[in-house]
Design a protein around this motif. Structure first.
Motif, PDB file in Angstrom:
ATOM      1  N   SER A  84       0.843  -1.192   0.000  1.00  0.00           N
ATOM      2  CA  SER A  84       0.000   0.000   0.000  1.00  0.00           C
ATOM      3  C   SER A  84       0.878   1.241   0.000  1.00  0.00           C
ATOM      4  O   SER A  84       0.446   2.313  -0.343  1.00  0.00           O
ATOM      5  CB  SER A  84      -0.919   0.032   1.215  1.00  0.00           C
ATOM      6  N   TYR A  85       2.113   1.043   0.355  1.00  0.00           N
ATOM      7  CA  TYR A  85       3.065   2.152   0.394  1.00  0.00           C
ATOM      8  C   TYR A  85       4.190   1.811  -0.566  1.00  0.00           C
ATOM      9  O   TYR A  85       4.649   0.677  -0.558  1.00  0.00           O
ATOM     10  CB  TYR A  85       3.688   2.287   1.782  1.00  0.00           C
ATOM     11  N   GLY A  86       4.625   2.772  -1.351  1.00  0.00           N
ATOM     12  CA  GLY A  86       5.836   2.560  -2.139  1.00  0.00           C
ATOM     13  C   GLY A  86       6.999   2.866  -1.235  1.00  0.00           C
ATOM     14  O   GLY A  86       6.947   2.639  -0.032  1.00  0.00           O
ATOM     15  N   GLU A 114      -1.835  -6.902  12.319  1.00  0.00           N
ATOM     16  CA  GLU A 114      -1.310  -5.781  11.540  1.00  0.00           C
ATOM     17  C   GLU A 114      -0.390  -4.940  12.416  1.00  0.00           C
ATOM     18  O   GLU A 114      -0.657  -4.766  13.613  1.00  0.00           O
ATOM     19  CB  GLU A 114      -2.475  -4.895  11.076  1.00  0.00           C
ATOM     20  N   ASP A 115       0.644  -4.411  11.814  1.00  0.00           N
ATOM     21  CA  ASP A 115       1.567  -3.569  12.565  1.00  0.00           C
ATOM     22  C   ASP A 115       0.950  -2.222  12.932  1.00  0.00           C
ATOM     23  O   ASP A 115       0.990  -1.796  14.069  1.00  0.00           O
ATOM     24  CB  ASP A 115       2.889  -3.364  11.785  1.00  0.00           C
ATOM     25  N   ILE A 116       0.350  -1.565  11.913  1.00  0.00           N
ATOM     26  CA  ILE A 116      -0.134  -0.204  12.164  1.00  0.00           C
ATOM     27  C   ILE A 116      -1.352   0.099  11.313  1.00  0.00           C
ATOM     28  O   ILE A 116      -1.433  -0.322  10.168  1.00  0.00           O
ATOM     29  CB  ILE A 116       1.013   0.819  11.915  1.00  0.00           C
ATOM     30  N   LEU A 117      -2.280   0.788  11.926  1.00  0.00           N
ATOM     31  CA  LEU A 117      -3.476   1.246  11.237  1.00  0.00           C
ATOM     32  C   LEU A 117      -3.300   2.742  11.019  1.00  0.00           C
ATOM     33  O   LEU A 117      -3.178   3.512  11.977  1.00  0.00           O
ATOM     34  CB  LEU A 117      -4.673   0.953  12.142  1.00  0.00           C
ATOM     35  N   ASP A 118      -3.261   3.122   9.742  1.00  0.00           N
ATOM     36  CA  ASP A 118      -2.987   4.513   9.393  1.00  0.00           C
ATOM     37  C   ASP A 118      -4.243   5.073   8.705  1.00  0.00           C
ATOM     38  O   ASP A 118      -5.203   5.408   9.383  1.00  0.00           O
ATOM     39  CB  ASP A 118      -1.731   4.526   8.510  1.00  0.00           C
ATOM     40  N   THR A 119      -4.270   5.112   7.374  1.00  0.00           N
ATOM     41  CA  THR A 119      -5.492   5.565   6.700  1.00  0.00           C
ATOM     42  C   THR A 119      -6.605   4.526   6.844  1.00  0.00           C
ATOM     43  O   THR A 119      -7.784   4.844   6.717  1.00  0.00           O
ATOM     44  CB  THR A 119      -5.244   5.784   5.194  1.00  0.00           C
ATOM     45  N   GLY A 120      -6.218   3.274   7.055  1.00  0.00           N
ATOM     46  CA  GLY A 120      -7.203   2.193   7.165  1.00  0.00           C
ATOM     47  C   GLY A 120      -7.532   1.546   5.828  1.00  0.00           C
ATOM     48  O   GLY A 120      -8.299   0.584   5.764  1.00  0.00           O
ATOM     49  N   LEU A 121      -6.945   2.057   4.753  1.00  0.00           N
ATOM     50  CA  LEU A 121      -7.269   1.530   3.417  1.00  0.00           C
ATOM     51  C   LEU A 121      -6.800   0.090   3.246  1.00  0.00           C
ATOM     52  O   LEU A 121      -7.483  -0.724   2.634  1.00  0.00           O
ATOM     53  CB  LEU A 121      -6.656   2.435   2.328  1.00  0.00           C
ATOM     54  N   THR A 122      -5.650  -0.228   3.824  1.00  0.00           N
ATOM     55  CA  THR A 122      -5.140  -1.596   3.721  1.00  0.00           C
ATOM     56  C   THR A 122      -6.071  -2.551   4.456  1.00  0.00           C
ATOM     57  O   THR A 122      -6.449  -3.596   3.927  1.00  0.00           O
ATOM     58  CB  THR A 122      -3.715  -1.692   4.328  1.00  0.00           C
ATOM     59  N   LEU A 123      -6.453  -2.187   5.665  1.00  0.00           N
ATOM     60  CA  LEU A 123      -7.312  -3.064   6.456  1.00  0.00           C
ATOM     61  C   LEU A 123      -8.686  -3.224   5.800  1.00  0.00           C
ATOM     62  O   LEU A 123      -9.257  -4.319   5.795  1.00  0.00           O
ATOM     63  CB  LEU A 123      -7.459  -2.531   7.884  1.00  0.00           C
ATOM     64  N   ASP A 145      -2.081   2.433  16.367  1.00  0.00           N
ATOM     65  CA  ASP A 145      -3.197   3.055  15.664  1.00  0.00           C
ATOM     66  C   ASP A 145      -2.970   4.564  15.606  1.00  0.00           C
ATOM     67  O   ASP A 145      -2.905   5.234  16.638  1.00  0.00           O
ATOM     68  CB  ASP A 145      -4.515   2.739  16.393  1.00  0.00           C
ATOM     69  N   LYS A 146      -2.852   5.069  14.356  1.00  0.00           N
ATOM     70  CA  LYS A 146      -2.748   6.522  14.158  1.00  0.00           C
ATOM     71  C   LYS A 146      -4.147   7.014  13.802  1.00  0.00           C
ATOM     72  O   LYS A 146      -4.469   7.214  12.632  1.00  0.00           O
ATOM     73  CB  LYS A 146      -1.816   6.810  12.974  1.00  0.00           C
ATOM     74  N   VAL A 147      -4.961   7.192  14.810  1.00  0.00           N
ATOM     75  CA  VAL A 147      -6.382   7.497  14.624  1.00  0.00           C
ATOM     76  C   VAL A 147      -6.608   8.730  13.739  1.00  0.00           C
ATOM     77  O   VAL A 147      -7.493   8.746  12.883  1.00  0.00           O
ATOM     78  CB  VAL A 147      -7.057   7.714  16.001  1.00  0.00           C
ATOM     79  N   PHE A 167       5.683   9.472  11.747  1.00  0.00           N
ATOM     80  CA  PHE A 167       6.129   8.277  11.037  1.00  0.00           C
ATOM     81  C   PHE A 167       7.008   7.456  11.976  1.00  0.00           C
ATOM     82  O   PHE A 167       8.023   7.933  12.477  1.00  0.00           O
ATOM     83  CB  PHE A 167       6.889   8.637   9.755  1.00  0.00           C
ATOM     84  N   VAL A 168       6.600   6.208  12.190  1.00  0.00           N
ATOM     85  CA  VAL A 168       7.322   5.374  13.152  1.00  0.00           C
ATOM     86  C   VAL A 168       8.014   4.199  12.461  1.00  0.00           C
ATOM     87  O   VAL A 168       7.561   3.708  11.427  1.00  0.00           O
ATOM     88  CB  VAL A 168       6.390   4.850  14.267  1.00  0.00           C
ATOM     89  N   VAL A 169       9.101   3.793  13.074  1.00  0.00           N
ATOM     90  CA  VAL A 169       9.889   2.660  12.570  1.00  0.00           C
ATOM     91  C   VAL A 169      10.283   1.791  13.766  1.00  0.00           C
ATOM     92  O   VAL A 169      10.139   2.191  14.913  1.00  0.00           O
ATOM     93  CB  VAL A 169      11.166   3.133  11.825  1.00  0.00           C
TER      94      VAL A 169
HETATM   95  P1  IMP Z   1      -2.929   2.256   5.819  1.00  0.00           P
HETATM   96  O1  IMP Z   1      -3.475   1.489   4.649  1.00  0.00           O
HETATM   97  O2  IMP Z   1      -2.740   3.710   5.490  1.00  0.00           O
HETATM   98  O3  IMP Z   1      -3.706   2.066   7.096  1.00  0.00           O
HETATM   99  O4  IMP Z   1      -1.454   1.777   6.033  1.00  0.00           O
HETATM  100  C1  IMP Z   1      -1.117   0.572   6.514  1.00  0.00           C
HETATM  101  C2  IMP Z   1       0.316   0.248   6.194  1.00  0.00           C
HETATM  102  O5  IMP Z   1       1.094   1.407   5.915  1.00  0.00           O
HETATM  103  C3  IMP Z   1       0.974  -0.401   7.380  1.00  0.00           C
HETATM  104  O6  IMP Z   1       0.752  -1.773   7.390  1.00  0.00           O
HETATM  105  C4  IMP Z   1       2.420  -0.008   7.192  1.00  0.00           C
HETATM  106  O7  IMP Z   1       3.047  -0.934   6.348  1.00  0.00           O
HETATM  107  C5  IMP Z   1       2.367   1.329   6.504  1.00  0.00           C
HETATM  108  N1  IMP Z   1       2.535   2.456   7.455  1.00  0.00           N
HETATM  109  C6  IMP Z   1       1.618   3.346   7.846  1.00  0.00           C
HETATM  110  N2  IMP Z   1       2.118   4.227   8.726  1.00  0.00           N
HETATM  111  C7  IMP Z   1       3.396   3.868   8.910  1.00  0.00           C
HETATM  112  C8  IMP Z   1       4.452   4.371   9.739  1.00  0.00           C
HETATM  113  O8  IMP Z   1       4.328   5.339  10.514  1.00  0.00           O
HETATM  114  N3  IMP Z   1       5.641   3.726   9.663  1.00  0.00           N
HETATM  115  C9  IMP Z   1       5.840   2.649   8.850  1.00  0.00           C
HETATM  116  N4  IMP Z   1       4.890   2.146   8.069  1.00  0.00           N
HETATM  117  C10 IMP Z   1       3.674   2.734   8.095  1.00  0.00           C
END
Ligand code: IMP
Length: 199
Positions: A84-86, A114-123, A145-147, A167-169
């Motif tokens: 979902s991320y390049g 899942e490691d992280i929920l960001d936009t939620g599009l992947t989930l 969770d980045k609400v 942005f976390v690593v």
């Molecule tokens: P979403 O589809 O935007 O919720 O993104 C989910 C995916 O984006 C995660 O499974 C991560 O691989 C990646 N991602 C989102 N935020 C971060 C971040 O802060 N650090 C590293 N990867 C992230």
């Protein structure tokens, strides 16, 4: 020497590059403590049920490995990979299946890890994908969770930590495939001098 200190002093071991630095957000010990609580919550909901864990590669690898060892009872794993991320930190919003599941989930109690929920599009994509395969139960556990960043209307059933929009690593999470091996969850910072800060 504490684990946190040991893990935060050696720049070279961590593969940092000039202009990049990390700050510890959640020390490994706190992550491990929280995983014990999450495992208890999950097992309270599914006391005698064999649980089939599906890790979303690659960010969930350490999370799944540590959580699985806390869960007890019958547990099996599978992994799938989506992109979902390049490269870099911005989402394209596009989700593509890179590696499918190895075994059927029909009739199984599935826990998506899942490691992280960001936009939620992947989930959102994953839930649709899994629901079509008719599991008995489908639950989601996320470490972070980045609400604030949510676009899709999805939520996890179990959440480790709610974090700010940074942005976390580390602990499996990467930037350009780097930093996954940091034991702690760290904020990645871009600046003129590469250094490692500990809190
Ligand atoms: P979403 O589809 O935007 O919720 O993104 C989910 C995916 O984006 C995660 O499974 C991560 O691989 C990646 N991602 C989102 N935020 C971060 C971040 O802060 N650090 C590293 N990867 C992230």
């Amino acid at each position: 020497m504490s684990e946190k200190r040991k893990g935060s002093t050696s720049k070279s071991r961590r593969g940092h590059r000039p202009g990049e630095s990390v700050r510890i957000l959640i020390p490994n010990a706190r992550v491990r403590q929280r995983l014990k609580q999450l495992a208890r919550e999950i097992r309270r909901d599914f006391p005698n049920e064999p649980l089939h864990l599906i890790g979303v590669l690659k960010g969930s690898v350490f999370f799944l490995a540590d959580l699985a060892r806390e869960l007890g009872g019958e547990v099996s794993f599978d992994f799938l990979s989506v992109s979902s991320y390049g490269k870099g930190i911005d989402s394209t919003g596009e989700v593509k299946l890179i590696k499918d599941l190895d075994v059927s989930i029909e009739g199984r109690s599935v826990l998506v890890v899942e490691d992280i929920l960001d936009t939620g599009l992947t989930l959102k994509y994953l839930l649709r994908f899994f629901e079509e395969k008719k599991p008995k139960h489908l639950r989601v556990v996320v470490l972070l969770d980045k609400v604030e960043r949510r676009i899709a209307d999805v939520r996890a059933d179990y959440t480790g930590f709610t974090i700010p929009n940074e942005f976390v690593v580390g602990y499996g999470l990467d930037y350009d495939e780097r930093y996954r091996n940091l034991p702690d969850v760290c904020v990645l910072q871009f600046g003129s001098r590469a250094r490692v800060k500990s809190e």
